[in-house]
Motif scaffolding. Structure first.
Motif, mmCIF file in Angstrom:
data_model
loop_
_atom_site.group_PDB
_atom_site.id
_atom_site.type_symbol
_atom_site.label_atom_id
_atom_site.label_comp_id
_atom_site.label_asym_id
_atom_site.label_seq_id
_atom_site.Cartn_x
_atom_site.Cartn_y
_atom_site.Cartn_z
ATOM 1 N N HIS A 69 -29.862 -2.011 -0.451
ATOM 2 C CA HIS A 69 -29.483 -2.502 -1.785
ATOM 3 C C HIS A 69 -30.300 -3.726 -2.205
ATOM 4 O O HIS A 69 -30.184 -4.179 -3.333
ATOM 5 C CB HIS A 69 -27.976 -2.804 -1.842
ATOM 6 C CG HIS A 69 -27.533 -3.959 -1.008
ATOM 7 N ND1 HIS A 69 -27.206 -3.840 0.319
ATOM 8 C CD2 HIS A 69 -27.375 -5.265 -1.315
ATOM 9 C CE1 HIS A 69 -26.853 -5.023 0.784
ATOM 10 N NE2 HIS A 69 -26.942 -5.908 -0.177
ATOM 11 N N GLU A 93 -24.198 0.942 3.448
ATOM 12 C CA GLU A 93 -24.556 0.226 2.224
ATOM 13 C C GLU A 93 -23.406 0.152 1.225
ATOM 14 O O GLU A 93 -22.502 0.996 1.258
ATOM 15 C CB GLU A 93 -25.718 0.992 1.551
ATOM 16 C CG GLU A 93 -27.038 0.872 2.265
ATOM 17 C CD GLU A 93 -27.611 -0.542 2.226
ATOM 18 O OE1 GLU A 93 -27.456 -1.222 1.210
ATOM 19 O OE2 GLU A 93 -28.215 -0.956 3.242
ATOM 20 N N PRO A 94 -23.471 -0.832 0.301
ATOM 21 C CA PRO A 94 -22.484 -0.878 -0.778
ATOM 22 C C PRO A 94 -22.541 0.395 -1.623
ATOM 23 O O PRO A 94 -23.628 0.952 -1.829
ATOM 24 C CB PRO A 94 -22.930 -2.083 -1.625
ATOM 25 C CG PRO A 94 -23.816 -2.877 -0.750
ATOM 26 C CD PRO A 94 -24.438 -1.932 0.228
ATOM 27 N N ASP A 96 -21.551 2.809 -5.099
ATOM 28 C CA ASP A 96 -21.269 2.863 -6.532
ATOM 29 C C ASP A 96 -20.289 4.019 -6.719
ATOM 30 O O ASP A 96 -20.707 5.167 -6.811
ATOM 31 C CB ASP A 96 -22.607 3.123 -7.255
ATOM 32 C CG ASP A 96 -22.420 3.497 -8.713
ATOM 33 O OD1 ASP A 96 -21.323 3.293 -9.249
ATOM 34 O OD2 ASP A 96 -23.395 3.998 -9.305
ATOM 35 N N ARG A 129 -26.262 -0.393 -5.682
ATOM 36 C CA ARG A 129 -25.201 0.295 -4.938
ATOM 37 C C ARG A 129 -25.525 1.785 -4.854
ATOM 38 O O ARG A 129 -25.956 2.388 -5.837
ATOM 39 C CB ARG A 129 -23.849 0.085 -5.619
ATOM 40 C CG ARG A 129 -23.383 -1.360 -5.614
ATOM 41 C CD ARG A 129 -21.995 -1.496 -6.234
ATOM 42 N NE ARG A 129 -21.464 -2.827 -6.084
ATOM 43 C CZ ARG A 129 -21.661 -3.820 -6.944
ATOM 44 N NH1 ARG A 129 -22.381 -3.618 -8.027
ATOM 45 N NH2 ARG A 129 -21.131 -5.015 -6.737
#
Ligand SMILES: C[S@@+](CC[C@H](N)C(=O)[O-])C[C@H]1O[C@@H](n2cnc3c(N)ncnc32)[C@H](O)[C@@H]1O
Length: 230
Positions: A69, A93-94, A96, A129
């Motif tokens: 990210h 990872e973050p 969405d 994201r």
């Protein structure tokens, strides 16, 4: 191989401690060298995720944790990681994946932590994201067959950062409660998981691998097959 492992190669150090043969890499190697000299990682090298200097299929797996990210051109890095991996790329990872209560979560973050900006990070990057649906489309376009995904929630407040994670103390208690509450809401479909562990396979994943991932709580997402390609 780990990518974006610049916090002293901590991802590779963990894998190394589990007996995995691992190369730690990040954009610069100063901290990796320090970790190597202290004996935490066996091998390291400086690698830009968007232009990796290894040959195709040079490593079995690539792990990229909390780094994708930050990249200015994430899909280029993803294609590079896929190029050098023989079996799969694992991203932690973050995500969405906003759900109905994500607006409330954003407001709580501002209230509790004073977060004012949630799209860009103090280090200077846009917070890219990962969107599982979009990732699936990218992989379908290059003819890959499956991705596996597991949602994760975390909870961080600077005030609790120095409390021991595995002891009984107020910091650990509030952190675990924050995670438990989010997990309950995410499982009920009211809150998006904040993070995801995503396995992007190269070629068809083996049945025993799918089974092990299922047992570990992953969801397999088979990608559409192109009927025009044999
Ligand atoms: C938030 S840290 C994550 C470190 C570690 N993976 C972890 O989870 O603790 C992000 C890392 O990505 C690295 N990074 C940023 N851009 C990069 C790039 N283009 N190629 C390789 N690494 C990069 C940074 O140097 C930093 O070490």
């Amino acid at each position: 191989m780990t990518v974006g492992d610049g916090r002293y190669g901590s991802d590779a150090a963990y894998l190394h401690a589990q007996g995995v043969d691992v190369i730690a890499t990040s954009l610069t190697d100063e901290r990796l060298r320090y970790a190597y000299e202290k004996g935490h990682i066996p091998v390291y090298r400086a690698e830009n995720a968007e232009r990796i200097s290894l040959t195709d299929g040079a490593v079995d797996f690539v792990l990229c944790k909390e780094a994708y990210h930050h990249f200015p051109r994430p899909p280029i890095a993803l294609y590079e990681m896929l190029r050098v991996a023989r079996m799969a790329v694992v991203l932690i990872e973050p995500l969405d994946n906003s759900k109905i209560l994500d607006g409330v979560k954003r407001k709580l973050k501002t209230l509790i932590r004073g977060d004012r900006e949630q799209q860009f990070e103090p280090s200077g990057n846009f917070l890219y994201r990962l969107n599982i649906r979009e990732l699936g489309k990218l992989m379908t376009a290059i003819g890959e067959t499956a991705i596996a995904y597991k949602g994760i929630n975390d909870f961080f407040h600077g005030r609790f950062a120095n409390y021991a994670a595995h002891e009984l103390n107020i910091g650990a208690l509030l952190t675990h409660s924050g995670i438990t509450a989010q997990n309950a809401l995410s499982r009920a479909g009211l809150l998006g998981f904040g993070l995801g562990c995503v396995v992007v396979f190269k070629g068809e994943p083996r049945a025993d691998v799918c089974k092990a991932l299922h047992v570990a709580g992953f969801k397999m997402i088979p990608l559409p097959r192109n009927p025009y390609v044999q």
